[in-house]
Design a protein around this motif. Structure first.
Motif, PDB file in Angstrom:
ATOM      1  N   PRO A 171      -2.732  -1.212  -1.718  1.00  0.00           N
ATOM      2  CA  PRO A 171      -2.662  -2.433  -1.724  1.00  0.00           C
ATOM      3  C   PRO A 171      -1.709  -3.090  -0.574  1.00  0.00           C
ATOM      4  N   ALA A 229       2.066  -1.894  -0.054  1.00  0.00           N
ATOM      5  CA  ALA A 229       2.184  -0.579  -0.427  1.00  0.00           C
ATOM      6  C   ALA A 229       3.199   0.178   0.225  1.00  0.00           C
ATOM      7  N   SER A 289       4.772   0.427   7.283  1.00  0.00           N
ATOM      8  CA  SER A 289       6.077   1.074   7.235  1.00  0.00           C
ATOM      9  C   SER A 289       5.894   2.612   7.411  1.00  0.00           C
ATOM     10  N   GLU A 324      -4.858  -1.664  10.575  1.00  0.00           N
ATOM     11  CA  GLU A 324      -5.944  -2.531  10.166  1.00  0.00           C
ATOM     12  C   GLU A 324      -6.804  -2.831  11.439  1.00  0.00           C
TER      13      GLU A 324
END
Ligand code: ATP
Ligand code: MG
Lengths: 223, 314
Positions: free
Chosen positions: A39, A42, A46, A166
């Protein structure tokens, strides 16, 4: 390929900072394709910035393409970065440089010949369907177009490790499909690929081993 | 398609504009050139005062009319001591001028003491003033020869004024050195500030090319080359602007220096030798060295500044 052992990361230092990753251990082989799920918040971005050497882990062992990161000097890390491609969530394009120059940047930093650079840029931009926008500036492009430029720049030097944050969120279904086929083709050629996404539909359509994070903890590896 | 050779996103023409730095570095170079010229001038004047024609040596010959100690073998007429001394001085190379003070000059010089003792018949020594050629130190070898002829001869190097002037020149030189140091410090700070501003405006691009694998030495080298060239250009302008100023000053100073016979009018502009004769070689060399020194200082300062700044990137 890369290996993480007991890696933690906190923004603003390990003491008072925000913990984004806690005790993550991972081992991904050469030529593997992995989804990175979890999600919002989360810790996906990183983890990817640790893999692209954009930040250093606060603790734990990180080994990328056989190079132990903590023990490597700055010049060695710079050399290692030239073998890693990264598609950033915010695309990371330079707004005052043309699309051509943005995509050519990695090759120029490798001091390739201009003729070769022009050839490569035209080929990759044709592949992402933007060969007619080479002289545009990134802010003049749509979100999906900018994303395709960012993808083109990340793959133009055929990295050994590709991390994409993404990469399909601004693309339509047909373009996302093309991108997935390219990723699988690159993996077949030996590139290790990690793709972070929220898009459950595309994960269902292109099943692959996954890494799943929750509140900075690794909750699923492979399965 | 004609694209720039260095299209690496640093856009240094924007980050480090081509007017600001050369203007500032040029002003600094101009000031440094003037300060250095002052230092050089003070140095050459002090050389002149301590070794040159400005220095006077006095020789005192007691009992000038007594016979000189001539060697018996020579069998000459025994001369007076003063004649023997004057003969030796005349035959010594490096002495440009001798002047024996007349009795009247001597009495005027000694008036205070004579009045005190009230005795006008006191036996007076003969006093000779010597002027030596610049850079010649004849006293050391001369004194034993004079004493062989006239026992009790005294030589005195009149050094009170030349010592004071030398001290003044030394402090002028120190001031010039200090001024150069201050100017260089300011120039280094200016270059650092300009470089930091340039880094800040291109921070996004630097972060990106760093992430794409550009080394620290590549990025710092690109900045340092640009700043080094701008500083070299600035230094060149500063030197060229300082030249007429120094020419004018050296014309003004001509009566006080060895350059007294330099032509007062500008020579034909094509005649480099004539131009170079207008300024002492040390000044010319200084003007030649200032631009590369400025360029090198800018280059090194930028290298250090950029490398320190890049440390914040992993
Ligand atoms: N620059 C930052 N400074 C401080 N905290 C940060 C920073 N970036 C991220 N965080 C925090 O670190 C945690 C992990 O963030 P991260 O960006 O890795 O999540 P993510 O999984 O990529 O989320 P999303 O799917 O929304 O992109 C979050 O709690 C976030 O608030
Ligand atoms: Mg994210």
């Amino acid at each position: 390929m890369f290996r993480l052992h007991d890696v933690s990361y906190a923004y603003g230092g390990s003491q008072a900072g925000v913990a984004a990753l806690s005790h993550v251990s991972l081992d991904v082989a050469q030529g593997e394709f992995r989804w990175l799920l979890g999600p919002s918040g989360a810790g996906k971005s990183s983890l990817l910035s640790i893999l692209s050497l954009e930040v250093q882990a606060s603790s734990g062992m990180v080994e990328i393409l056989g190079v132990p990161v903590r023990q490597t000097r700055r010049a060695g890390l710079a050399r290692l970065r030239r073998r890693i491609g990264a598609v950033k969530q915010d695309f990371g394009l330079l707004p005052d440089m043309s699309v051509f120059d943005n995509v050519a940047l990695p090759l120029r930093l490798q001091h390739r010949a201009e003729a070769e650079i022009a050839h490569e840029v035209h080929a990759i931009m044709k592949w992402v369907g933007l060969e007619h926008r080479l002289d545009a500036l990134p802010p003049q492009l749509s979100g999906g177009e900018q994303q395709r430029v960012a993808i083109a720049r990340a793959v133009i030097y055929r990295p050994a490790l590709l991390v994409a944050d993404e990469p399909t969120n601004a693309l339509d279904e047909r373009q996302a499909g093309r991108l997935m086929r390219m990723f699988h083709r690159l993996a077949e050629l030996g590139t290790t690929i990690v793709v972070a996404t929220h898009n459950d539909a595309i994960v269902a359509k292109y099943p692959a081993p996954t890494i799943e994070l929750l509140h900075g903890h690794l909750v699923r590896d492979h399965g | 398609m004609a694209r720039q050779r260095y299209h690496d996103g640093l856009a240094l023409r924007q980050a480090l504009p081509g007017r600001f730095l050369p203007f500032l570095v040029g002003s600094m170079a101009f000031l440094a050139a003037l300060a250095l010229a002052g230092g050089i001038a003070a140095h050459s004047l002090s050389q002149r005062w301590t070794h040159g024609a400005g220095a006077v040596t006095t020789v005192q010959v007691p009992g000038p009319t007594d016979p000189a100690t001539t060697t018996a073998a020579m069998g000459q007429m025994p001369a007076t001591r003063i004649d023997a001394v004057l003969a030796i001085l005349a035959a010594t190379p490096g002495i440009t001028d001798t002047h024996r003070l007349s009795d009247a000059e001597l009495r005027a010089l000694l008036a205070p003491w004579i009045e005190q003792t009230g005795d006008a018949s006191l036996p007076l020594p003969a006093v000779i003033e010597l002027h030596t050629a610049p850079g010649q130190d004849v006293a050391a070898s001369l004194l034993p020869r004079l004493q062989a002829q006239a026992p009790g001869v005294l030589m005195e190097h009149d050094s009170v004024w030349s010592d004071r002037l030398a001290a003044l020149a030394a402090s002028l030189q120190a001031c010039a050195g200090l001024a150069v140091l201050v100017v260089m410090t300011v120039a280094v700070c200016v270059v650092m500030a300009a470089t930091r501003a340039g880094l800040l405006t291109r921070r996004q691009a630097i972060g990106l090319i760093h992430a794409l694998g550009a080394t620290d030495s590549y990025i710092s080298g690109r900045f340092a080359t640009r700043v080094g060239l701008l500083a070299l250009w600035g230094g060149l302008c500063g030197s060229v602007l300082a030249l007429p100023m120094l020419l004018a000053l050296s014309q003004l100073a001509a009566p006080f220096t060895a350059m007294g016979d330099a032509p007062a009018t500008a020579p034909d502009w094509r005649d480099l030798h004539a131009w170079s004769a207008l300024l002492p070689p040390a000044l010319l060399w200084m003007l030649v060295i200032v631009p590369p020194a400025a360029g090198l200082t800018g280059w090194a300062t930028t290298q250090l500044t950029v490398r320190a700044w890049l440390r914040r990137l992993p």
